[in-house]
Design an enzyme around this catalytic site. Structure first.
Site, mmCIF file in Angstrom:
data_model
loop_
_atom_site.group_PDB
_atom_site.id
_atom_site.type_symbol
_atom_site.label_atom_id
_atom_site.label_comp_id
_atom_site.label_asym_id
_atom_site.label_seq_id
_atom_site.Cartn_x
_atom_site.Cartn_y
_atom_site.Cartn_z
ATOM 1 N N ASP A 129 1.065 -1.248 0.025
ATOM 2 C CA ASP A 129 0.153 0.065 0.052
ATOM 3 C C ASP A 129 0.876 1.329 0.052
ATOM 4 O O ASP A 129 1.981 1.145 0.348
ATOM 5 C CB ASP A 129 -0.884 -0.142 1.300
ATOM 6 C CG ASP A 129 -2.317 0.768 1.130
ATOM 7 O OD1 ASP A 129 -3.274 0.183 0.779
ATOM 8 O OD2 ASP A 129 -2.138 1.938 1.065
ATOM 9 N N VAL A 183 2.148 2.363 -6.483
ATOM 10 C CA VAL A 183 1.825 1.556 -7.708
ATOM 11 C C VAL A 183 2.220 2.214 -9.065
ATOM 12 O O VAL A 183 2.410 1.710 -10.374
ATOM 13 C CB VAL A 183 0.433 0.706 -7.896
ATOM 14 C CG1 VAL A 183 0.183 -0.349 -6.741
ATOM 15 C CG2 VAL A 183 -0.497 1.785 -8.020
ATOM 16 N N SER A 235 -14.432 -2.003 -12.097
ATOM 17 C CA SER A 235 -15.784 -1.116 -11.305
ATOM 18 C C SER A 235 -16.894 -1.525 -12.290
ATOM 19 O O SER A 235 -16.719 -1.584 -13.558
ATOM 20 C CB SER A 235 -15.625 0.035 -11.074
ATOM 21 O OG SER A 235 -16.766 0.674 -10.782
ATOM 22 N N TYR A 285 -12.787 8.028 -14.125
ATOM 23 C CA TYR A 285 -12.714 6.674 -13.388
ATOM 24 C C TYR A 285 -13.268 5.684 -14.387
ATOM 25 O O TYR A 285 -12.494 4.514 -14.346
ATOM 26 C CB TYR A 285 -13.543 7.040 -12.197
ATOM 27 C CG TYR A 285 -13.729 5.798 -11.263
ATOM 28 C CD1 TYR A 285 -12.581 5.535 -10.487
ATOM 29 C CD2 TYR A 285 -14.646 4.709 -11.197
ATOM 30 C CE1 TYR A 285 -12.842 4.530 -9.164
ATOM 31 C CE2 TYR A 285 -14.778 3.747 -10.267
ATOM 32 C CZ TYR A 285 -13.680 3.480 -9.283
ATOM 33 O OH TYR A 285 -13.761 2.458 -8.597
ATOM 34 N N LYS A 320 -11.057 2.270 -15.561
ATOM 35 C CA LYS A 320 -11.467 0.845 -15.177
ATOM 36 C C LYS A 320 -11.725 0.300 -16.508
ATOM 37 O O LYS A 320 -11.359 -1.114 -16.525
ATOM 38 C CB LYS A 320 -12.764 0.980 -14.300
ATOM 39 C CG LYS A 320 -12.352 1.467 -13.077
ATOM 40 C CD LYS A 320 -11.360 0.778 -12.195
ATOM 41 C CE LYS A 320 -11.229 1.133 -10.714
ATOM 42 N NZ LYS A 320 -10.184 0.267 -9.997
ATOM 43 N N VAL A 347 -19.650 -0.910 -2.383
ATOM 44 C CA VAL A 347 -19.171 -1.665 -1.293
ATOM 45 C C VAL A 347 -18.726 -0.530 -0.277
ATOM 46 O O VAL A 347 -18.103 0.425 -0.589
ATOM 47 C CB VAL A 347 -18.081 -2.517 -1.835
ATOM 48 C CG1 VAL A 347 -17.754 -3.445 -0.723
ATOM 49 C CG2 VAL A 347 -18.445 -3.527 -2.797
ATOM 50 N N TYR A 365 -23.907 8.453 7.290
ATOM 51 C CA TYR A 365 -23.293 7.517 6.422
ATOM 52 C C TYR A 365 -24.526 6.455 6.167
ATOM 53 O O TYR A 365 -24.919 6.187 4.942
ATOM 54 C CB TYR A 365 -22.415 6.715 7.011
ATOM 55 C CG TYR A 365 -22.032 5.225 6.266
ATOM 56 C CD1 TYR A 365 -21.538 5.316 4.865
ATOM 57 C CD2 TYR A 365 -22.725 4.126 6.398
ATOM 58 C CE1 TYR A 365 -21.130 4.089 4.313
ATOM 59 C CE2 TYR A 365 -22.541 2.817 5.533
ATOM 60 C CZ TYR A 365 -21.897 3.054 4.504
ATOM 61 O OH TYR A 365 -21.675 1.846 3.899
HETATM 62 N N1 LIG Z 1 -15.480 0.261 -2.786
HETATM 63 C C1 LIG Z 1 -16.339 0.321 -3.749
HETATM 64 O O1 LIG Z 1 -17.632 0.601 -3.773
HETATM 65 C C2 LIG Z 1 -15.540 -0.239 -5.097
HETATM 66 C C3 LIG Z 1 -16.352 -0.436 -6.231
HETATM 67 C C4 LIG Z 1 -15.738 -0.681 -7.275
HETATM 68 C C5 LIG Z 1 -14.263 -0.648 -7.393
HETATM 69 N N2 LIG Z 1 -13.542 -0.316 -6.429
HETATM 70 C C6 LIG Z 1 -12.165 -0.285 -6.553
HETATM 71 O O2 LIG Z 1 -11.673 -1.112 -5.696
HETATM 72 C C7 LIG Z 1 -10.104 -0.769 -5.376
HETATM 73 C C8 LIG Z 1 -10.107 -0.848 -3.953
HETATM 74 O O3 LIG Z 1 -10.648 0.180 -3.319
HETATM 75 P P1 LIG Z 1 -11.568 0.218 -1.921
HETATM 76 O O4 LIG Z 1 -12.806 0.521 -2.020
HETATM 77 O O5 LIG Z 1 -11.016 -0.865 -1.300
HETATM 78 O O6 LIG Z 1 -10.747 1.538 -1.124
HETATM 79 P P2 LIG Z 1 -9.916 1.888 -0.052
HETATM 80 O O7 LIG Z 1 -9.631 3.362 -0.052
HETATM 81 O O8 LIG Z 1 -10.367 1.221 1.041
HETATM 82 O O9 LIG Z 1 -8.607 1.054 -0.407
HETATM 83 C C9 LIG Z 1 -7.708 1.501 -1.335
HETATM 84 C C10 LIG Z 1 -6.100 1.309 -0.938
HETATM 85 O O10 LIG Z 1 -5.695 1.678 -1.927
HETATM 86 C C11 LIG Z 1 -4.441 2.525 -1.356
HETATM 87 N N3 LIG Z 1 -3.567 3.264 -2.697
HETATM 88 C C12 LIG Z 1 -4.067 4.528 -3.224
HETATM 89 N N4 LIG Z 1 -3.522 4.939 -4.262
HETATM 90 C C13 LIG Z 1 -2.405 3.919 -4.181
HETATM 91 C C14 LIG Z 1 -1.039 3.831 -4.939
HETATM 92 N N5 LIG Z 1 -0.662 5.042 -5.870
HETATM 93 N N6 LIG Z 1 0.007 2.967 -4.664
HETATM 94 C C15 LIG Z 1 -0.426 1.951 -3.533
HETATM 95 N N7 LIG Z 1 -1.355 1.872 -3.119
HETATM 96 C C16 LIG Z 1 -2.394 3.129 -3.161
HETATM 97 C C17 LIG Z 1 -4.850 3.382 -0.430
HETATM 98 O O11 LIG Z 1 -3.754 3.703 0.317
HETATM 99 C C18 LIG Z 1 -6.046 2.546 -0.060
HETATM 100 O O12 LIG Z 1 -5.455 1.646 1.418
HETATM 101 C C19 LIG Z 1 -10.102 0.400 -6.341
HETATM 102 O O13 LIG Z 1 -9.363 0.224 -7.385
HETATM 103 C C20 LIG Z 1 -11.416 0.933 -6.483
HETATM 104 O O14 LIG Z 1 -11.567 2.022 -7.580
HETATM 105 C C21 LIG Z 1 -14.343 -0.112 -5.245
#
Ligand SMILES: NC(=O)c1ccc[n+]([C@@H]2O[C@H](COP(=O)([O-])OP(=O)(O)OC[C@H]3O[C@@H](n4cnc5c(N)ncnc54)[C@H](O)[C@@H]3O)[C@@H](O)[C@H]2O)c1
Length: 250
Positions: free
Chosen positions: A36, A59, A137, A150, A154, A182, A199
């Site tokens: 992370d 990343v 997504s 976004y 994706k 989620v 929320y």
């Molecule tokens: N939560 C949702 O509803 C949802 C829905 C569809 C897709 N997503 C995708 O799922 C993935 C995870 O999201 P989440 O909801 O768990 O969010 P989250 O914010 O809980 O976790 C994302 C993590 O990625 C890390 N991060 C961000 N930029 C980074 C980088 N450049 N290098 C390394 N780490 C980095 C952050 O520090 C964080 O800990 C994302 O790609 C998001 O777009 C989430």
């Protein structure tokens, strides 16, 4: 114990979906390199899991990705599975977007997925196989208001993964999970703002957009991801699973 003896490289693992996947992977016998941008959060999650390590990496930066993959391989001995989930949410009217903001969206989501795949592939090949799951997504599949950059990032992940599956098969499988809404660190502030500080109110409003009328939990995404990472999905590659409570069905 589907992951006994196996190692997962999970980006974005300090929070949300990848933290849930890391926990489930470890609960089923595997070890995890929790990666992370926030190294403290990565170490906190890894600290809960036997034999796992937390690594700080960006990343979007090739040196950083290459160093994290090397460190994971050195400290855990192998890499069998990969979950690319690092990312951030950002949306708004397109006229307000700078090229810098667009480039950040593309370089973290699509660029990060590309870089991690590029650097883990030699290790997966050397071991004779592996399974990669990349996170898109529902924004890659359907239009949502003010979400074009976004959705583009994706969509790139979805197409990249399908193409990569052809190039790295038959022994390495590449699939995508495209979640709906989620509850995670990314979405909690968004739903709280939508609900005017509540929320529950904001989440309930957004939940009306799917069949099940609720927001999903991270564990409900970890289940299909761990299925795809496991040998149970041995004949599945180049495709996408959409855990979205039916949002794209209506
Ligand atoms: N939560 C949702 O509803 C949802 C829905 C569809 C897709 N997503 C995708 O799922 C993935 C995870 O999201 P989440 O909801 O768990 O969010 P989250 O914010 O809980 O976790 C994302 C993590 O990625 C890390 N991060 C961000 N930029 C980074 C980088 N450049 N290098 C390394 N780490 C980095 C952050 O520090 C964080 O800990 C994302 O790609 C998001 O777009 C989430």
């Amino acid at each position: 114990m589907r992951f006994e003896g196996k190692v997962l490289f999970a980006t974005g693992g300090g929070s949300g979906l990848a933290a849930a996947v890391s926990r489930r992977f470890a609960a089923e016998g595997g070890r995890v390199a929790v990666v992370d941008l926030d190294g403290d959060r990565a170490s906190a999650v890894a600290g809960e899991l036997d034999g796992s390590v937390g690594l700080a990496a960006n990343v979007a930066d090739e040196e950083s990705v290459s160093a994290a993959v090397r460190a994971a391989r050195e400290r855990l001995g192998r890499i069998d599975c990969v979950f690319n989930a690092a990312g951030h949410a950002d949306f708004g009217p397109i006229e307000d977007w700078s090229l810098e903001r667009w480039n950040l969206m593309m370089s973290v989501h699509a660029g990060g997925t590309f870089l991690v795949c590029k650097h883990v592939l030699p290790h997966l090949r050397e071991q004779g196989g592996g399974s990669i799951v990349n996170v898109a997504s529902i924004a890659a599949l359907v239009a949502q208001p003010n979400n074009a950059p976004y959705g583009a990032a994706k969509g790139a992940i979805l197409s990249f993964s399908r193409q990569l599956a052809l190039d790295v098969g038959p022994t390495i499988r590449v699939n995508v999970v495209a979640p709906g809404r989620v509850r995670t660190g990314m979405t909690t502030p968004l739903y709280t703002a939508r609900g005017g500080g509540s929320y529950e109110k904001g989440a309930a409003m957004s939940a009306q957009l799917n069949v099940q009328k609720r927001i999903g939990e991270p564990e409900e995404i970890a289940a299909p991801v761990c299925f795809l990472l496991s040998d149970e999905a041995s004949f599945i590659t180049g495709t996408v699973i959409v855990p979205d409570g039916g949002e794209t069905a209506i």
